[in-house]
Design a protein around this motif. Sequence first.
Motif, PDB file in Angstrom:
ATOM      1  N   ASN A 279       0.819  -1.215   0.000  1.00 30.54           N
ATOM      2  CA  ASN A 279       0.000   0.000   0.000  1.00 30.54           C
ATOM      3  C   ASN A 279       0.850   1.261   0.000  1.00 30.54           C
ATOM      4  OD1 ASN A 279      -2.400  -1.428  -0.021  1.00 30.54           O
ATOM      5  ND2 ASN A 279      -2.620  -1.409   2.219  1.00 30.54           N
ATOM      6  N   HIS A 280       1.876   1.276   0.835  1.00 32.21           N
ATOM      7  CA  HIS A 280       2.753   2.447   0.861  1.00 32.21           C
ATOM      8  C   HIS A 280       3.548   2.579  -0.431  1.00 32.21           C
ATOM      9  CE1 HIS A 280       2.176   2.228   5.333  1.00 32.21           C
ATOM     10  NE2 HIS A 280       2.075   3.524   5.135  1.00 32.21           N
ATOM     11  N   LEU A 281       3.944   1.470  -1.018  1.00 30.39           N
ATOM     12  CA  LEU A 281       4.683   1.522  -2.268  1.00 30.39           C
ATOM     13  C   LEU A 281       3.812   2.081  -3.390  1.00 30.39           C
ATOM     14  CD1 LEU A 281       7.214   1.000  -3.905  1.00 30.39           C
ATOM     15  CD2 LEU A 281       6.516  -1.402  -4.135  1.00 30.39           C
ATOM     16  N   SER A 282       2.552   1.683  -3.435  1.00 28.24           N
ATOM     17  CA  SER A 282       1.629   2.227  -4.439  1.00 28.24           C
ATOM     18  C   SER A 282       1.518   3.742  -4.300  1.00 28.24           C
ATOM     19  CB  SER A 282       0.241   1.599  -4.289  1.00 28.24           C
ATOM     20  OG  SER A 282       0.276   0.216  -4.531  1.00 28.24           O
ATOM     21  N   ARG A 283       1.378   4.190  -3.067  1.00 33.06           N
ATOM     22  CA  ARG A 283       1.275   5.631  -2.830  1.00 33.06           C
ATOM     23  C   ARG A 283       2.560   6.340  -3.222  1.00 33.06           C
ATOM     24  NH1 ARG A 283       1.232   8.653   2.937  1.00 33.06           N
ATOM     25  NH2 ARG A 283       0.799  10.759   2.177  1.00 33.06           N
ATOM     26  N   TRP A 284       3.696   5.738  -2.894  1.00 37.39           N
ATOM     27  CA  TRP A 284       4.989   6.338  -3.228  1.00 37.39           C
ATOM     28  C   TRP A 284       5.145   6.504  -4.739  1.00 37.39           C
ATOM     29  CZ3 TRP A 284       9.022   8.965  -1.595  1.00 37.39           C
ATOM     30  CH2 TRP A 284      10.225   8.917  -2.316  1.00 37.39           C
ATOM     31  N   ILE A 285       4.737   5.526  -5.513  1.00 36.70           N
ATOM     32  CA  ILE A 285       4.890   5.579  -6.966  1.00 36.70           C
ATOM     33  C   ILE A 285       3.989   6.642  -7.579  1.00 36.70           C
ATOM     34  CG2 ILE A 285       4.515   4.280  -9.102  1.00 36.70           C
ATOM     35  CD1 ILE A 285       5.350   1.756  -7.532  1.00 36.70           C
ATOM     36  N   SER A 299       6.672  11.673 -10.180  1.00 32.02           N
ATOM     37  CA  SER A 299       5.441  10.982  -9.788  1.00 32.02           C
ATOM     38  C   SER A 299       4.822  10.321 -11.017  1.00 32.02           C
ATOM     39  CB  SER A 299       4.441  11.970  -9.189  1.00 32.02           C
ATOM     40  OG  SER A 299       4.935  12.541  -8.009  1.00 32.02           O
ATOM     41  N   PHE A 300       4.443   9.063 -10.891  1.00 31.48           N
ATOM     42  CA  PHE A 300       3.811   8.341 -11.997  1.00 31.48           C
ATOM     43  C   PHE A 300       2.290   8.393 -11.808  1.00 31.48           C
ATOM     44  CE2 PHE A 300       8.117   6.955 -12.152  1.00 31.48           C
ATOM     45  CZ  PHE A 300       8.377   6.616 -13.473  1.00 31.48           C
ATOM     46  N   ARG A 301       1.730   9.596 -11.993  1.00 27.56           N
ATOM     47  CA  ARG A 301       0.304   9.783 -11.755  1.00 27.56           C
ATOM     48  C   ARG A 301      -0.549   9.013 -12.748  1.00 27.56           C
ATOM     49  NH1 ARG A 301      -1.025  13.514  -8.093  1.00 27.56           N
ATOM     50  NH2 ARG A 301       0.592  14.917  -7.314  1.00 27.56           N
ATOM     51  N   THR A 302      -0.005   8.761 -13.942  1.00 26.66           N
ATOM     52  CA  THR A 302      -0.797   8.036 -14.937  1.00 26.66           C
ATOM     53  C   THR A 302      -1.138   6.621 -14.473  1.00 26.66           C
ATOM     54  OG1 THR A 302       1.261   7.352 -16.045  1.00 26.66           O
ATOM     55  CG2 THR A 302       0.174   9.357 -16.859  1.00 26.66           C
ATOM     56  N   LEU A 303      -0.322   6.070 -13.584  1.00 23.25           N
ATOM     57  CA  LEU A 303      -0.599   4.720 -13.090  1.00 23.25           C
ATOM     58  C   LEU A 303      -1.833   4.678 -12.194  1.00 23.25           C
ATOM     59  CD1 LEU A 303       2.995   3.415 -12.327  1.00 23.25           C
ATOM     60  CD2 LEU A 303       1.382   2.459 -13.969  1.00 23.25           C
ATOM     61  N   ASN A 305      -4.582   5.740 -13.023  1.00 19.41           N
ATOM     62  CA  ASN A 305      -5.674   5.398 -13.931  1.00 19.41           C
ATOM     63  C   ASN A 305      -5.482   4.042 -14.589  1.00 19.41           C
ATOM     64  OD1 ASN A 305      -6.868   7.973 -13.499  1.00 19.41           O
ATOM     65  ND2 ASN A 305      -5.412   8.875 -14.958  1.00 19.41           N
ATOM     66  N   ASP A 306      -4.429   3.352 -14.185  1.00 19.99           N
ATOM     67  CA  ASP A 306      -4.156   2.021 -14.744  1.00 19.99           C
ATOM     68  C   ASP A 306      -3.841   1.081 -13.584  1.00 19.99           C
ATOM     69  OD1 ASP A 306      -3.398  -0.225 -16.158  1.00 19.99           O
ATOM     70  OD2 ASP A 306      -2.117   0.866 -17.578  1.00 19.99           O
ATOM     71  N   PRO A 307      -4.850   0.716 -12.812  1.00 24.77           N
ATOM     72  CA  PRO A 307      -4.607  -0.101 -11.613  1.00 24.77           C
ATOM     73  C   PRO A 307      -3.979  -1.451 -11.914  1.00 24.77           C
ATOM     74  CG  PRO A 307      -6.955   0.042 -12.123  1.00 24.77           C
ATOM     75  CD  PRO A 307      -6.275   1.046 -12.989  1.00 24.77           C
ATOM     76  N   GLU A 308      -4.184  -1.974 -13.112  1.00 26.64           N
ATOM     77  CA  GLU A 308      -3.590  -3.267 -13.451  1.00 26.64           C
ATOM     78  C   GLU A 308      -2.071  -3.158 -13.531  1.00 26.64           C
ATOM     79  OE1 GLU A 308      -3.785  -6.684 -16.958  1.00 26.64           O
ATOM     80  OE2 GLU A 308      -5.390  -5.188 -16.804  1.00 26.64           O
ATOM     81  N   ASP A 309      -1.600  -2.122 -14.239  1.00 25.41           N
ATOM     82  CA  ASP A 309      -0.151  -1.915 -14.329  1.00 25.41           C
ATOM     83  C   ASP A 309       0.440  -1.566 -12.967  1.00 25.41           C
ATOM     84  OD1 ASP A 309       0.113  -2.525 -16.975  1.00 25.41           O
ATOM     85  OD2 ASP A 309       0.906  -0.576 -17.592  1.00 25.41           O
ATOM     86  N   LEU A 310      -0.252  -0.733 -12.191  1.00 20.75           N
ATOM     87  CA  LEU A 310       0.245  -0.349 -10.874  1.00 20.75           C
ATOM     88  C   LEU A 310       0.365  -1.568  -9.971  1.00 20.75           C
ATOM     89  CD1 LEU A 310       1.083   1.773  -8.804  1.00 20.75           C
ATOM     90  CD2 LEU A 310      -1.347   2.140  -8.300  1.00 20.75           C
ATOM     91  N   SER A 311      -0.654  -2.403  -9.974  1.00 20.78           N
ATOM     92  CA  SER A 311      -0.623  -3.613  -9.155  1.00 20.78           C
ATOM     93  C   SER A 311       0.506  -4.540  -9.580  1.00 20.78           C
ATOM     94  CB  SER A 311      -1.968  -4.337  -9.253  1.00 20.78           C
ATOM     95  OG  SER A 311      -1.940  -5.542  -8.527  1.00 20.78           O
ATOM     96  N   ALA A 312       0.710  -4.676 -10.910  1.00 14.40           N
ATOM     97  CA  ALA A 312       1.784  -5.537 -11.413  1.00 14.40           C
ATOM     98  C   ALA A 312       3.155  -4.991 -11.022  1.00 14.40           C
ATOM     99  CB  ALA A 312       1.679  -5.662 -12.931  1.00 14.40           C
ATOM    100  N   LEU A 313       3.324  -3.667 -11.112  1.00 12.73           N
ATOM    101  CA  LEU A 313       4.604  -3.050 -10.773  1.00 12.73           C
ATOM    102  C   LEU A 313       4.924  -3.215  -9.294  1.00 12.73           C
ATOM    103  CD1 LEU A 313       7.033  -1.341 -11.577  1.00 12.73           C
ATOM    104  CD2 LEU A 313       5.618   0.712 -11.268  1.00 12.73           C
TER     105      LEU A 313
END
Length: 321
Positions: A279-285, A299-303, A305-313
């Motif tokens: 959870n903290h890593l997602s927020r950090w990214i 900041s990778f704000r576009t991620l 809007n792409d929860p699949e890529d964010l979750s995979a990363l």
Amino acid sequence: MTVGFRGFSVNEASQSVLDPAGLAARQIAELFYWMVGGATLIWMLVIGLAVYAIFSRKAHPVLTTRKLVIGGGAIFPTVVLTGLLAYGLSLMPDLHRPAPAGSLKIRVSGVRWWWRVEYFDGDGNPIETANEVRLPVDQPIAFELLAEDVIHSFWIPPLGGKMDMLPGRSNWLTLHPDRQGDYFGVCAEYCGTAHAQMRFSVVVSDEATFADWLATQGLASRRAGDRSAASREEVFLRRGCSACHTIRGTAAKSRVGPDLTHFGTRRTIGAGILPNTANHLSRWIVETHRVKPGVEMPSFRTLANDPEDLSALVAYLESLQ
């Protein structure tokens, strides 16, 4: 509230100079107590004389008055402060003595606003990690301290004194931890916007545990054979993370930012400011600059809007054990 940092809590990790866990820190703490004692004696005498002068109802001979003023206000403080100065100077040779030949060497570089940490294998090849220092107990360690941009200052309060890190110059600091435990280090020299958020975790363990950890750190990242793991790595590369980071064993080889080869084993994110959790890593990214203003990572704000890529990363980075 106690915040857990992968096996220990902030409340349990010491950052106090009065809780020494190293030989140098014990000498510094002892000097502190002697200085407090000396300052207390001077304060008591001077204030005592002032109170006596205010409330005394009888006249004193001029000679007696001079003795009180000169003796209590000048001679006594001078003697006490001179003794404290001599004692403090006598500690300097020990505090600045180089580590014996063959001691463990660690190179730490201050970067706005994180720490590059390099160990060395038997052939002298660097083993790089970031924002975490692990040490064996009861051994002297030689720290080579550098700065890659501005002046920083390396300080682990429970282990010893601080040392400035200057661009273009190597300074050396010897620390000798004598108690296992979890500690925090900080930058002790104002270095810019995120100076107060430039921390690192310190773990002092027995020699066998440290050797196992170092051997693991020297290994390259293992490529998982399943398709999902390969897909997660592809997200890391496609999203541009490899432009700044290294993951040994992959195509990511940049040294602009921290080495992420074993990121999943680290206790904190962002140089000691967040626990290393998904959870903290997602927020950090996604919200990097809201979490740590001034940091040079974009900041990778576009991620968002792409929860699949964010979750995979996030899953990929957390899997780097």
